[in-house]
Design a protein around this motif. Structure first.
Motif, PDB file in Angstrom:
ATOM      1  N   GLU A   1      21.365 107.415 -41.548  1.00 16.59           N
ATOM      2  CA  GLU A   1      20.743 106.236 -42.158  1.00 16.59           C
ATOM      3  C   GLU A   1      21.370 105.936 -43.517  1.00 16.59           C
ATOM      4  O   GLU A   1      21.681 104.780 -43.824  1.00 16.59           O
ATOM      5  CB  GLU A   1      19.237 106.451 -42.301  1.00 16.59           C
ATOM      6  N   THR A   2      21.564 106.960 -44.320  1.00 14.42           N
ATOM      7  CA  THR A   2      22.152 106.770 -45.648  1.00 14.42           C
ATOM      8  C   THR A   2      23.595 106.297 -45.552  1.00 14.42           C
ATOM      9  O   THR A   2      24.008 105.390 -46.278  1.00 14.42           O
ATOM     10  CB  THR A   2      22.065 108.081 -46.462  1.00 14.42           C
ATOM     11  N   ALA A   3      24.366 106.900 -44.640  1.00 15.34           N
ATOM     12  CA  ALA A   3      25.766 106.490 -44.474  1.00 15.34           C
ATOM     13  C   ALA A   3      25.858 105.036 -44.028  1.00 15.34           C
ATOM     14  O   ALA A   3      26.689 104.270 -44.538  1.00 15.34           O
ATOM     15  CB  ALA A   3      26.470 107.394 -43.461  1.00 15.34           C
ATOM     16  N   ALA A   4      25.010 104.625 -43.112  1.00 16.32           N
ATOM     17  CA  ALA A   4      25.015 103.237 -42.637  1.00 16.32           C
ATOM     18  C   ALA A   4      24.652 102.284 -43.768  1.00 16.32           C
ATOM     19  O   ALA A   4      25.326 101.273 -43.993  1.00 16.32           O
ATOM     20  CB  ALA A   4      24.049 103.078 -41.465  1.00 16.32           C
ATOM     21  N   SER A   5      23.601 102.608 -44.489  1.00 13.33           N
ATOM     22  CA  SER A   5      23.158 101.760 -45.585  1.00 13.33           C
ATOM     23  C   SER A   5      24.230 101.649 -46.667  1.00 13.33           C
ATOM     24  O   SER A   5      24.528 100.547 -47.148  1.00 13.33           O
ATOM     25  CB  SER A   5      21.860 102.325 -46.174  1.00 13.33           C
ATOM     26  N   ASP A   6      24.827 102.767 -47.019  1.00  9.80           N
ATOM     27  CA  ASP A   6      25.878 102.761 -48.042  1.00  9.80           C
ATOM     28  C   ASP A   6      27.084 101.946 -47.588  1.00  9.80           C
ATOM     29  O   ASP A   6      27.652 101.181 -48.373  1.00  9.80           O
ATOM     30  CB  ASP A   6      26.323 104.187 -48.378  1.00  9.80           C
ATOM     31  N   HIS A   7      27.494 102.107 -46.344  1.00  8.05           N
ATOM     32  CA  HIS A   7      28.652 101.373 -45.833  1.00  8.05           C
ATOM     33  C   HIS A   7      28.404  99.871 -45.846  1.00  8.05           C
ATOM     34  O   HIS A   7      29.243  99.094 -46.301  1.00  8.05           O
ATOM     35  CB  HIS A   7      29.000 101.841 -44.417  1.00  8.05           C
TER      36      HIS A   7
ATOM     37  N   ALA B   1      23.310 105.413 -36.573  1.00  2.71           N
ATOM     38  CA  ALA B   1      22.113 104.679 -36.993  1.00  2.71           C
ATOM     39  C   ALA B   1      22.215 103.253 -36.470  1.00  2.71           C
ATOM     40  O   ALA B   1      23.312 102.714 -36.308  1.00  2.71           O
ATOM     41  CB  ALA B   1      21.987 104.677 -38.509  1.00  2.71           C
ATOM     42  N   VAL B   2      21.054 102.674 -36.186  1.00  4.71           N
ATOM     43  CA  VAL B   2      20.990 101.289 -35.741  1.00  4.71           C
ATOM     44  C   VAL B   2      20.016 100.516 -36.616  1.00  4.71           C
ATOM     45  O   VAL B   2      19.084 101.088 -37.185  1.00  4.71           O
ATOM     46  CB  VAL B   2      20.563 101.154 -34.258  1.00  4.71           C
ATOM     47  N   ALA B   3      20.284  99.221 -36.740  1.00  8.65           N
ATOM     48  CA  ALA B   3      19.379  98.323 -37.470  1.00  8.65           C
ATOM     49  C   ALA B   3      19.197  97.075 -36.616  1.00  8.65           C
ATOM     50  O   ALA B   3      20.171  96.506 -36.111  1.00  8.65           O
ATOM     51  CB  ALA B   3      19.961  97.955 -38.826  1.00  8.65           C
ATOM     52  N   TYR B   4      17.954  96.675 -36.451  1.00 14.60           N
ATOM     53  CA  TYR B   4      17.638  95.493 -35.658  1.00 14.60           C
ATOM     54  C   TYR B   4      17.731  94.269 -36.555  1.00 14.60           C
ATOM     55  O   TYR B   4      17.131  94.213 -37.626  1.00 14.60           O
ATOM     56  CB  TYR B   4      16.235  95.622 -35.069  1.00 14.60           C
ATOM     57  N   LEU B   5      18.507  93.270 -36.117  1.00 16.98           N
ATOM     58  CA  LEU B   5      18.686  92.049 -36.899  1.00 16.98           C
ATOM     59  C   LEU B   5      17.770  90.913 -36.439  1.00 16.98           C
ATOM     60  O   LEU B   5      17.676  89.890 -37.104  1.00 16.98           O
ATOM     61  CB  LEU B   5      20.144  91.577 -36.816  1.00 16.98           C
TER      62      LEU B   5
END
Length: 158
Positions: free
Chosen positions: A41-47, A80-84
């Motif tokens: 989650e942190t890696a995805a958010s940071d990227h 990690a996934v994020a729903y748009l």
């Protein structure tokens, strides 16, 4: 003559040690998975925040990401996934190759309704071009008119 192995007597020190080892192993595996989820989650958010500051960085916050642990049997890295919204998803992972680079993909539903089409995003320009293509179809990926059904380029929806 072969000796038959007998389990340790219930309540014996060895039996208790085996129980402790089994419980500790399960707890450790659970903690590793929790840590992998958080790291993903942190890696995805940071990227997203650093590589897409003018687009995704403005609309996808840290809490939007759901992390998943590695699948060791299949050599799948934590992700990690994020729903748009409107059935569109972002998928982030760090590749296992020697470069260990971020891989971000937009998963958009196929217009035929049979699955999802992944599009690897290299930078904000890729994202903006893809969004321009998806906008007329409300976020649905278009495929060739003669490739309808399971033979389209989509990954089947589960």
């Amino acid at each position: 003559m072969t000796d038959t192995l007998t389990p340790p007597a219930t309540g014996s020190p060895l039996a208790l040690l085996f129980d402790i080892a089994a419980t500790t192993g399960q707890l450790t595996a659970g903690l590793v998975q929790d840590e992998e989820r958080e790291v993903a989650e942190t890696a995805a958010s940071d990227h997203v925040y650093t590589a897409y500051p003018d687009t995704l960085g403005l609309v996808v916050d840290h809490e939007a990401w759901t992390g998943f642990p590695a699948l060791r049997d299949n050599s799948v890295q934590p992700s990690a996934v994020a729903y748009l919204g409107d059935s569109l998803w972002l998928h982030h992972t760090i590749t296992a190759d020697a470069d260990h680079h971020d891989a971000l993909a937009l998963l958009s539903p196929c217009i035929c309704g049979h699955g999802y089409v992944p599009s690897l995003l290299l930078d904000e320009r890729d994202l903006l071009e893809l969004l321009q293509e998806l906008r007329p179809t409300s976020g649905r990926a278009v495929h060739c008119a003669d490739a309808v059904g399971p033979d389209c380029a989509s990954i089947p929806a589960a």
